[in-house]
Design a protein around this motif. Sequence first.
Motif, PDB file in Angstrom:
ATOM      1  N   VAL A 121      -1.846 -13.877   7.969  1.00  0.00           N
ATOM      2  CA  VAL A 121      -2.842 -13.217   8.832  1.00  0.00           C
ATOM      3  C   VAL A 121      -4.247 -13.438   8.255  1.00  0.00           C
ATOM      4  O   VAL A 121      -5.185 -13.790   8.977  1.00  0.00           O
ATOM      5  CB  VAL A 121      -2.529 -11.708   8.976  1.00  0.00           C
ATOM      6  N   ALA A 122      -4.388 -13.263   6.931  1.00  0.00           N
ATOM      7  CA  ALA A 122      -5.697 -13.438   6.291  1.00  0.00           C
ATOM      8  C   ALA A 122      -6.170 -14.888   6.403  1.00  0.00           C
ATOM      9  O   ALA A 122      -7.348 -15.144   6.682  1.00  0.00           O
ATOM     10  CB  ALA A 122      -5.627 -12.989   4.833  1.00  0.00           C
ATOM     11  N   ARG A 123      -5.248 -15.847   6.204  1.00  0.00           N
ATOM     12  CA  ARG A 123      -5.623 -17.267   6.328  1.00  0.00           C
ATOM     13  C   ARG A 123      -6.059 -17.599   7.749  1.00  0.00           C
ATOM     14  O   ARG A 123      -6.865 -18.501   7.955  1.00  0.00           O
ATOM     15  CB  ARG A 123      -4.459 -18.178   5.913  1.00  0.00           C
ATOM     16  N   ALA A 124      -5.528 -16.863   8.736  1.00  0.00           N
ATOM     17  CA  ALA A 124      -5.917 -17.080  10.128  1.00  0.00           C
ATOM     18  C   ALA A 124      -7.274 -16.439  10.441  1.00  0.00           C
ATOM     19  O   ALA A 124      -7.777 -16.569  11.547  1.00  0.00           O
ATOM     20  CB  ALA A 124      -4.846 -16.541  11.067  1.00  0.00           C
ATOM     21  N   GLY A 125      -7.849 -15.739   9.449  1.00  0.00           N
ATOM     22  CA  GLY A 125      -9.199 -15.206   9.618  1.00  0.00           C
ATOM     23  C   GLY A 125      -9.272 -13.741  10.012  1.00  0.00           C
ATOM     24  O   GLY A 125     -10.328 -13.261  10.424  1.00  0.00           O
ATOM     25  N   PHE A 126      -8.175 -13.010   9.867  1.00  0.00           N
ATOM     26  CA  PHE A 126      -8.158 -11.599  10.254  1.00  0.00           C
ATOM     27  C   PHE A 126      -7.872 -10.729   9.042  1.00  0.00           C
ATOM     28  O   PHE A 126      -7.385 -11.202   8.024  1.00  0.00           O
ATOM     29  CB  PHE A 126      -7.108 -11.360  11.343  1.00  0.00           C
ATOM     30  N   THR A 127      -8.175  -9.435   9.162  1.00  0.00           N
ATOM     31  CA  THR A 127      -7.936  -8.495   8.069  1.00  0.00           C
ATOM     32  C   THR A 127      -6.642  -7.747   8.341  1.00  0.00           C
ATOM     33  O   THR A 127      -6.594  -6.890   9.232  1.00  0.00           O
ATOM     34  CB  THR A 127      -9.109  -7.501   7.950  1.00  0.00           C
ATOM     35  N   PRO A 128      -5.567  -8.080   7.585  1.00  0.00           N
ATOM     36  CA  PRO A 128      -4.292  -7.394   7.830  1.00  0.00           C
ATOM     37  C   PRO A 128      -4.294  -6.001   7.204  1.00  0.00           C
ATOM     38  O   PRO A 128      -4.983  -5.747   6.230  1.00  0.00           O
ATOM     39  CB  PRO A 128      -3.277  -8.294   7.117  1.00  0.00           C
ATOM     40  N   GLN A 129      -3.511  -5.119   7.794  1.00  0.00           N
ATOM     41  CA  GLN A 129      -3.268  -3.794   7.221  1.00  0.00           C
ATOM     42  C   GLN A 129      -1.755  -3.639   7.125  1.00  0.00           C
ATOM     43  O   GLN A 129      -1.049  -3.897   8.095  1.00  0.00           O
ATOM     44  CB  GLN A 129      -3.869  -2.727   8.120  1.00  0.00           C
ATOM     45  N   THR A 130      -1.278  -3.257   5.942  1.00  0.00           N
ATOM     46  CA  THR A 130       0.157  -3.050   5.755  1.00  0.00           C
ATOM     47  C   THR A 130       0.383  -1.577   5.415  1.00  0.00           C
ATOM     48  O   THR A 130      -0.224  -1.053   4.493  1.00  0.00           O
ATOM     49  CB  THR A 130       0.699  -3.946   4.629  1.00  0.00           C
ATOM     50  N   THR A 131       1.238  -0.926   6.206  1.00  0.00           N
ATOM     51  CA  THR A 131       1.558   0.483   5.974  1.00  0.00           C
ATOM     52  C   THR A 131       3.068   0.659   6.082  1.00  0.00           C
ATOM     53  O   THR A 131       3.759  -0.193   6.636  1.00  0.00           O
ATOM     54  CB  THR A 131       0.882   1.397   7.023  1.00  0.00           C
ATOM     55  N   GLU A 132       3.562   1.771   5.544  1.00  0.00           N
ATOM     56  CA  GLU A 132       4.979   2.076   5.723  1.00  0.00           C
ATOM     57  C   GLU A 132       5.196   2.503   7.168  1.00  0.00           C
ATOM     58  O   GLU A 132       4.419   3.286   7.716  1.00  0.00           O
ATOM     59  CB  GLU A 132       5.426   3.189   4.778  1.00  0.00           C
ATOM     60  N   ARG A 133       6.249   1.986   7.773  1.00  0.00           N
ATOM     61  CA  ARG A 133       6.576   2.344   9.153  1.00  0.00           C
ATOM     62  C   ARG A 133       7.713   3.361   9.099  1.00  0.00           C
ATOM     63  O   ARG A 133       8.774   3.096   8.536  1.00  0.00           O
ATOM     64  CB  ARG A 133       6.998   1.109   9.930  1.00  0.00           C
ATOM     65  N   MET A 134       7.486   4.529   9.676  1.00  0.00           N
ATOM     66  CA  MET A 134       8.469   5.604   9.663  1.00  0.00           C
ATOM     67  C   MET A 134       8.999   5.804  11.082  1.00  0.00           C
ATOM     68  O   MET A 134       8.274   5.622  12.055  1.00  0.00           O
ATOM     69  CB  MET A 134       7.827   6.904   9.165  1.00  0.00           C
ATOM     70  N   ARG A 135      10.269   6.175  11.174  1.00  0.00           N
ATOM     71  CA  ARG A 135      10.866   6.515  12.473  1.00  0.00           C
ATOM     72  C   ARG A 135      11.842   7.669  12.252  1.00  0.00           C
ATOM     73  O   ARG A 135      12.447   7.778  11.197  1.00  0.00           O
ATOM     74  CB  ARG A 135      11.668   5.337  13.036  1.00  0.00           C
ATOM     75  N   THR A 136      12.032   8.491  13.275  1.00  0.00           N
ATOM     76  CA  THR A 136      13.045   9.538  13.220  1.00  0.00           C
ATOM     77  C   THR A 136      14.331   8.955  13.799  1.00  0.00           C
ATOM     78  O   THR A 136      14.359   8.513  14.945  1.00  0.00           O
ATOM     79  CB  THR A 136      12.594  10.776  14.003  1.00  0.00           C
ATOM     80  N   LEU A 137      15.374   8.902  12.967  1.00  0.00           N
ATOM     81  CA  LEU A 137      16.633   8.265  13.343  1.00  0.00           C
ATOM     82  C   LEU A 137      17.815   9.127  12.928  1.00  0.00           C
ATOM     83  O   LEU A 137      17.713   9.936  12.007  1.00  0.00           O
ATOM     84  CB  LEU A 137      16.768   6.901  12.640  1.00  0.00           C
ATOM     85  N   ASP A 138      18.959   8.911  13.595  1.00  0.00           N
ATOM     86  CA  ASP A 138      20.220   9.496  13.150  1.00  0.00           C
ATOM     87  C   ASP A 138      20.767   8.584  12.067  1.00  0.00           C
ATOM     88  O   ASP A 138      20.988   7.389  12.310  1.00  0.00           O
ATOM     89  CB  ASP A 138      21.212   9.587  14.315  1.00  0.00           C
ATOM     90  N   VAL A 139      20.943   9.130  10.869  1.00  0.00           N
ATOM     91  CA  VAL A 139      21.343   8.327   9.708  1.00  0.00           C
ATOM     92  C   VAL A 139      22.439   9.040   8.923  1.00  0.00           C
ATOM     93  O   VAL A 139      22.762  10.198   9.193  1.00  0.00           O
ATOM     94  CB  VAL A 139      20.138   8.053   8.776  1.00  0.00           C
ATOM     95  N   PHE A 140      22.986   8.330   7.948  1.00  0.00           N
ATOM     96  CA  PHE A 140      23.976   8.889   7.027  1.00  0.00           C
ATOM     97  C   PHE A 140      23.408   8.838   5.619  1.00  0.00           C
ATOM     98  O   PHE A 140      22.760   7.869   5.238  1.00  0.00           O
ATOM     99  CB  PHE A 140      25.288   8.082   7.078  1.00  0.00           C
ATOM    100  N   TRP A 141      23.661   9.892   4.853  1.00  0.00           N
ATOM    101  CA  TRP A 141      23.289   9.962   3.436  1.00  0.00           C
ATOM    102  C   TRP A 141      24.562  10.157   2.634  1.00  0.00           C
ATOM    103  O   TRP A 141      25.527  10.748   3.122  1.00  0.00           O
ATOM    104  CB  TRP A 141      22.346  11.145   3.181  1.00  0.00           C
ATOM    105  N   LEU A 142      24.555   9.700   1.401  1.00  0.00           N
ATOM    106  CA  LEU A 142      25.633   9.993   0.456  1.00  0.00           C
ATOM    107  C   LEU A 142      25.088  10.965  -0.571  1.00  0.00           C
ATOM    108  O   LEU A 142      24.100  10.677  -1.249  1.00  0.00           O
ATOM    109  CB  LEU A 142      26.097   8.713  -0.250  1.00  0.00           C
ATOM    110  N   ASP A 143      25.708  12.139  -0.661  1.00  0.00           N
ATOM    111  CA  ASP A 143      25.357  13.100  -1.704  1.00  0.00           C
ATOM    112  C   ASP A 143      26.262  12.787  -2.885  1.00  0.00           C
ATOM    113  O   ASP A 143      27.496  12.813  -2.765  1.00  0.00           O
ATOM    114  CB  ASP A 143      25.556  14.528  -1.212  1.00  0.00           C
ATOM    115  N   VAL A 144      25.649  12.445  -4.017  1.00  0.00           N
ATOM    116  CA  VAL A 144      26.378  11.922  -5.169  1.00  0.00           C
ATOM    117  C   VAL A 144      26.172  12.848  -6.358  1.00  0.00           C
ATOM    118  O   VAL A 144      25.038  13.147  -6.740  1.00  0.00           O
ATOM    119  CB  VAL A 144      25.876  10.493  -5.527  1.00  0.00           C
TER     120      VAL A 144
END
Length: 172
Positions: A121-144
């Motif tokens: 993106v920068a080589r193409a002449g633009f200023t990129p912004q990188t951020t963490e992308r969060m979503r609310t999802l149904d997921v599984f966790w392992l409690d260990v």
Amino acid sequence: GEVGVLTGGSGGRAGGGNLAAASCVSLGPFLEQAQADAAASSLQRLGFTARMRAATDEVRVGHWVRVPDLATPADATNALAALQAAGLGDAYLITDEGPGNIVSVGVFADPRRAAEVAETVARAGFTPQTTERMRTLDVFWLDVDRRTNGGIPELQDVGAPADGALPLELRV
């Protein structure tokens, strides 16, 4: 619980309090029960006891690379064409994220891939912004549980996430 950020060598994230003092940690998130089952089997071979738990959580889906704050819709259209010409064929205009003209270049689970795309993106002449992308999802966790010898699992104990899987983290 609260999620803090500590970076581990595997690029995963550990969160929420002091992992070293925890009697139990949660490993995840997993989109598919089969992924959680496979991780639980790996942990059990290492002597850990893991319990699966379903949850609806805000989870990190990856690193979002975008070009924000383009002055006009025409500027955004021109930026999109230039980024696609630079080989970023998945780039698209965002129309539902509120004010401003934004070109999304992609969401990447691998931080190295996100950095490579941002460089393009920068080589193409633009200023990129990188951020963490969060979503609310149904997921599984392992409690260990902590092992009798006091050990807690590490992210590398379950191997790298499969393609298309969420980035894994440990939480107290």
